[in-house]
Design a protein around this motif. Structure first.
Motif, PDB file in Angstrom:
ATOM      1  N   ASN A   4     136.299  37.339 126.836  1.00  0.00           N
ATOM      2  CA  ASN A   4     136.636  37.778 125.491  1.00  0.00           C
ATOM      3  C   ASN A   4     137.588  38.961 125.573  1.00  0.00           C
ATOM      4  O   ASN A   4     137.526  39.766 126.509  1.00  0.00           O
ATOM      5  CB  ASN A   4     135.372  38.217 124.751  1.00  0.00           C
ATOM      6  CG  ASN A   4     134.430  37.067 124.492  1.00  0.00           C
ATOM      7  OD1 ASN A   4     134.859  35.950 124.217  1.00  0.00           O
ATOM      8  ND2 ASN A   4     133.136  37.333 124.603  1.00  0.00           N
ATOM      9  N   GLU A   5     138.488  39.074 124.598  1.00  0.00           N
ATOM     10  CA  GLU A   5     139.336  40.257 124.497  1.00  0.00           C
ATOM     11  C   GLU A   5     138.538  41.342 123.785  1.00  0.00           C
ATOM     12  O   GLU A   5     137.998  41.113 122.704  1.00  0.00           O
ATOM     13  CB  GLU A   5     140.617  39.937 123.744  1.00  0.00           C
ATOM     14  CG  GLU A   5     141.527  38.981 124.493  1.00  0.00           C
ATOM     15  CD  GLU A   5     142.865  38.780 123.814  1.00  0.00           C
ATOM     16  OE1 GLU A   5     143.166  39.523 122.847  1.00  0.00           O
ATOM     17  OE2 GLU A   5     143.622  37.893 124.248  1.00  0.00           O
ATOM     18  N   ILE A   6     138.484  42.508 124.394  1.00  0.00           N
ATOM     19  CA  ILE A   6     137.689  43.601 123.837  1.00  0.00           C
ATOM     20  C   ILE A   6     138.628  44.714 123.358  1.00  0.00           C
ATOM     21  O   ILE A   6     139.507  45.158 124.092  1.00  0.00           O
ATOM     22  CB  ILE A   6     136.706  44.156 124.880  1.00  0.00           C
ATOM     23  CG1 ILE A   6     135.741  43.047 125.309  1.00  0.00           C
ATOM     24  CG2 ILE A   6     135.931  45.345 124.320  1.00  0.00           C
ATOM     25  CD1 ILE A   6     134.792  43.455 126.399  1.00  0.00           C
ATOM     26  N   TYR A   7     138.417  45.135 122.139  1.00  0.00           N
ATOM     27  CA  TYR A   7     139.209  46.210 121.541  1.00  0.00           C
ATOM     28  C   TYR A   7     138.784  47.542 122.162  1.00  0.00           C
ATOM     29  O   TYR A   7     137.602  47.891 122.122  1.00  0.00           O
ATOM     30  CB  TYR A   7     138.952  46.216 120.032  1.00  0.00           C
ATOM     31  CG  TYR A   7     139.747  47.213 119.230  1.00  0.00           C
ATOM     32  CD1 TYR A   7     141.078  46.973 118.923  1.00  0.00           C
ATOM     33  CD2 TYR A   7     139.147  48.378 118.745  1.00  0.00           C
ATOM     34  CE1 TYR A   7     141.796  47.876 118.155  1.00  0.00           C
ATOM     35  CE2 TYR A   7     139.862  49.279 117.979  1.00  0.00           C
ATOM     36  CZ  TYR A   7     141.187  49.022 117.690  1.00  0.00           C
ATOM     37  OH  TYR A   7     141.898  49.913 116.940  1.00  0.00           O
ATOM     38  N   CYS A  14     134.298  52.235 123.935  1.00  0.00           N
ATOM     39  CA  CYS A  14     134.320  50.843 124.369  1.00  0.00           C
ATOM     40  C   CYS A  14     133.785  50.651 125.786  1.00  0.00           C
ATOM     41  O   CYS A  14     133.599  49.520 126.231  1.00  0.00           O
ATOM     42  CB  CYS A  14     135.752  50.326 124.326  1.00  0.00           C
ATOM     43  SG  CYS A  14     136.852  51.288 125.413  1.00  0.00           S
ATOM     44  N   TYR A  58     144.885  52.468 120.984  1.00  0.00           N
ATOM     45  CA  TYR A  58     144.049  51.282 120.981  1.00  0.00           C
ATOM     46  C   TYR A  58     144.779  50.154 121.707  1.00  0.00           C
ATOM     47  O   TYR A  58     146.010  50.114 121.757  1.00  0.00           O
ATOM     48  CB  TYR A  58     143.700  50.843 119.561  1.00  0.00           C
ATOM     49  CG  TYR A  58     144.895  50.745 118.643  1.00  0.00           C
ATOM     50  CD1 TYR A  58     145.634  49.568 118.557  1.00  0.00           C
ATOM     51  CD2 TYR A  58     145.294  51.834 117.857  1.00  0.00           C
ATOM     52  CE1 TYR A  58     146.728  49.475 117.718  1.00  0.00           C
ATOM     53  CE2 TYR A  58     146.394  51.743 117.024  1.00  0.00           C
ATOM     54  CZ  TYR A  58     147.106  50.570 116.955  1.00  0.00           C
ATOM     55  OH  TYR A  58     148.204  50.477 116.138  1.00  0.00           O
ATOM     56  N   TYR A  60     143.839  46.001 123.904  1.00  0.00           N
ATOM     57  CA  TYR A  60     142.878  44.939 124.190  1.00  0.00           C
ATOM     58  C   TYR A  60     142.724  44.770 125.693  1.00  0.00           C
ATOM     59  O   TYR A  60     143.702  44.808 126.440  1.00  0.00           O
ATOM     60  CB  TYR A  60     143.316  43.621 123.550  1.00  0.00           C
ATOM     61  CG  TYR A  60     143.133  43.622 122.065  1.00  0.00           C
ATOM     62  CD1 TYR A  60     141.902  43.308 121.492  1.00  0.00           C
ATOM     63  CD2 TYR A  60     144.181  43.981 121.208  1.00  0.00           C
ATOM     64  CE1 TYR A  60     141.725  43.338 120.110  1.00  0.00           C
ATOM     65  CE2 TYR A  60     144.004  44.007 119.840  1.00  0.00           C
ATOM     66  CZ  TYR A  60     142.768  43.693 119.294  1.00  0.00           C
ATOM     67  OH  TYR A  60     142.593  43.728 117.936  1.00  0.00           O
ATOM     68  N   TRP A  62     140.923  42.392 128.846  1.00  0.00           N
ATOM     69  CA  TRP A  62     140.278  41.145 129.232  1.00  0.00           C
ATOM     70  C   TRP A  62     140.532  40.876 130.716  1.00  0.00           C
ATOM     71  O   TRP A  62     141.394  41.484 131.338  1.00  0.00           O
ATOM     72  CB  TRP A  62     140.762  39.973 128.387  1.00  0.00           C
ATOM     73  CG  TRP A  62     142.159  39.486 128.667  1.00  0.00           C
ATOM     74  CD1 TRP A  62     142.551  38.485 129.527  1.00  0.00           C
ATOM     75  CD2 TRP A  62     143.381  39.968 128.069  1.00  0.00           C
ATOM     76  NE1 TRP A  62     143.914  38.314 129.507  1.00  0.00           N
ATOM     77  CE2 TRP A  62     144.438  39.215 128.628  1.00  0.00           C
ATOM     78  CE3 TRP A  62     143.661  40.953 127.117  1.00  0.00           C
ATOM     79  CZ2 TRP A  62     145.773  39.431 128.252  1.00  0.00           C
ATOM     80  CZ3 TRP A  62     144.976  41.174 126.765  1.00  0.00           C
ATOM     81  CH2 TRP A  62     146.014  40.414 127.327  1.00  0.00           C
ATOM     82  N   GLN A  75     146.466  45.402 127.133  1.00  0.00           N
ATOM     83  CA  GLN A  75     147.679  45.154 126.356  1.00  0.00           C
ATOM     84  C   GLN A  75     147.650  45.922 125.045  1.00  0.00           C
ATOM     85  O   GLN A  75     146.676  45.870 124.304  1.00  0.00           O
ATOM     86  CB  GLN A  75     147.835  43.659 126.083  1.00  0.00           C
ATOM     87  CG  GLN A  75     149.109  43.292 125.340  1.00  0.00           C
ATOM     88  CD  GLN A  75     149.371  41.800 125.369  1.00  0.00           C
ATOM     89  OE1 GLN A  75     149.331  41.171 126.420  1.00  0.00           O
ATOM     90  NE2 GLN A  75     149.627  41.220 124.204  1.00  0.00           N
ATOM     91  N   SER A 194     154.644  43.969 123.033  1.00  0.00           N
ATOM     92  CA  SER A 194     153.518  44.674 123.630  1.00  0.00           C
ATOM     93  C   SER A 194     153.881  45.254 124.984  1.00  0.00           C
ATOM     94  O   SER A 194     154.811  44.799 125.648  1.00  0.00           O
ATOM     95  CB  SER A 194     152.334  43.715 123.815  1.00  0.00           C
ATOM     96  OG  SER A 194     151.911  43.186 122.583  1.00  0.00           O
ATOM     97  N   LYS A 196     152.030  45.940 128.650  1.00  0.00           N
ATOM     98  CA  LYS A 196     150.882  45.341 129.323  1.00  0.00           C
ATOM     99  C   LYS A 196     150.730  45.873 130.740  1.00  0.00           C
ATOM    100  O   LYS A 196     151.710  46.007 131.470  1.00  0.00           O
ATOM    101  CB  LYS A 196     151.071  43.822 129.350  1.00  0.00           C
ATOM    102  CG  LYS A 196     149.868  43.021 129.811  1.00  0.00           C
ATOM    103  CD  LYS A 196     150.175  41.521 129.634  1.00  0.00           C
ATOM    104  CE  LYS A 196     149.015  40.650 130.033  1.00  0.00           C
ATOM    105  NZ  LYS A 196     149.320  39.218 129.850  1.00  0.00           N
TER     106      LYS A 196
END
Length: 203
Positions: A4-7, A14, A58, A60, A62, A75, A194, A196
């Motif tokens: 899952n992509e986590i914020y 987090c 902020y 993401y 993964w 990213q 973005s 990354k």
């Protein structure tokens, strides 16, 4: 497989969710021993870097893989709000960046510089002929939309092109770095709108 992509943000809230996702991923993939420890350590190093980024931040997080490697991803969208952009711009153009210590400190500054939209070499705070920016880049002349900075390329250039006195200093940092010792590569680049970071480690 892709997790899952986590914020994630730079306030540390987090951390437990991300580490839990890494553990679940390792369980599902049957990753054990040193490699499991390495995935967690590399994730912790990346989270530590996130926590040090200036201003509101902020992104993401993964992990994904293929037959050869695990890829730890972070990213962030370049199209940030004006307040965030201003904070990053101040940080990326400050004299402090040129004196960044440690491999992750340098990667953090490079990431912030890309994120603030400074995508040409003349805008970088440390642009001498032995800059860690240029010595890890796929092109030493431009920093454009296709540019990717690579830790593996940086290591190669340090050993082959940097004068002995400077090389010793750079190698000392590499030898002390957890990331430089257990990751096979770290790349920082612009992907569309973005920025990354991808930490690569072999399966």
């Amino acid at each position: 497989m892709k997790t899952n992509e986590i914020y994630v943000t730079n306030d540390g809230s987090c951390r437990e969710e991300v580490l839990s996702e890494v553990e679940k991923y390792a369980d599902y993939q049957g990753v054990t021993g040193k490699k499991r420890i390495h995935l967690r350590l590399l994730t912790e190093e990346l989270l530590g870097m996130v926590n040090e980024i200036t201003g509101k931040f902020y992104a993401y997080f993964w992990i994904e893989d293929d037959n050869k490697n695990y890829y730890i991803n972070l990213q962030a969208d370049v199209n940030m709000d004006p307040e965030m952009r201003e904070e990053l711009l101040k940080s990326s153009t400050s004299g402090k960046n040129a004196a960044a210590k440690g491999v992750m400190g340098k990667i953090k500054n490079l990431f912030q510089t890309y994120l603030s939209g400074l995508n040409n070499q003349s805008a970088f705070p440390d642009t001498d002929s032995y800059s860690y920016y240029t010595f890890g880049a796929d092109s030493m002349s431009t920093f454009g939309s296709t540019n990717v900075w690579s830790l593996a390329q940086y290591k190669t250039n340090v050993s082959s092109e940097i004068p002995e006195g400077r090389m010793n200093e750079e190698w000392d940092e590499l030898e002390r770095s957890i990331v430089a010792n257990i990751a096979d590569d770290v790349s920082v680049g612009i992907d569309g709108s973005s920025v990354k970071i991808v930490v690569t480690t072999k399966r």
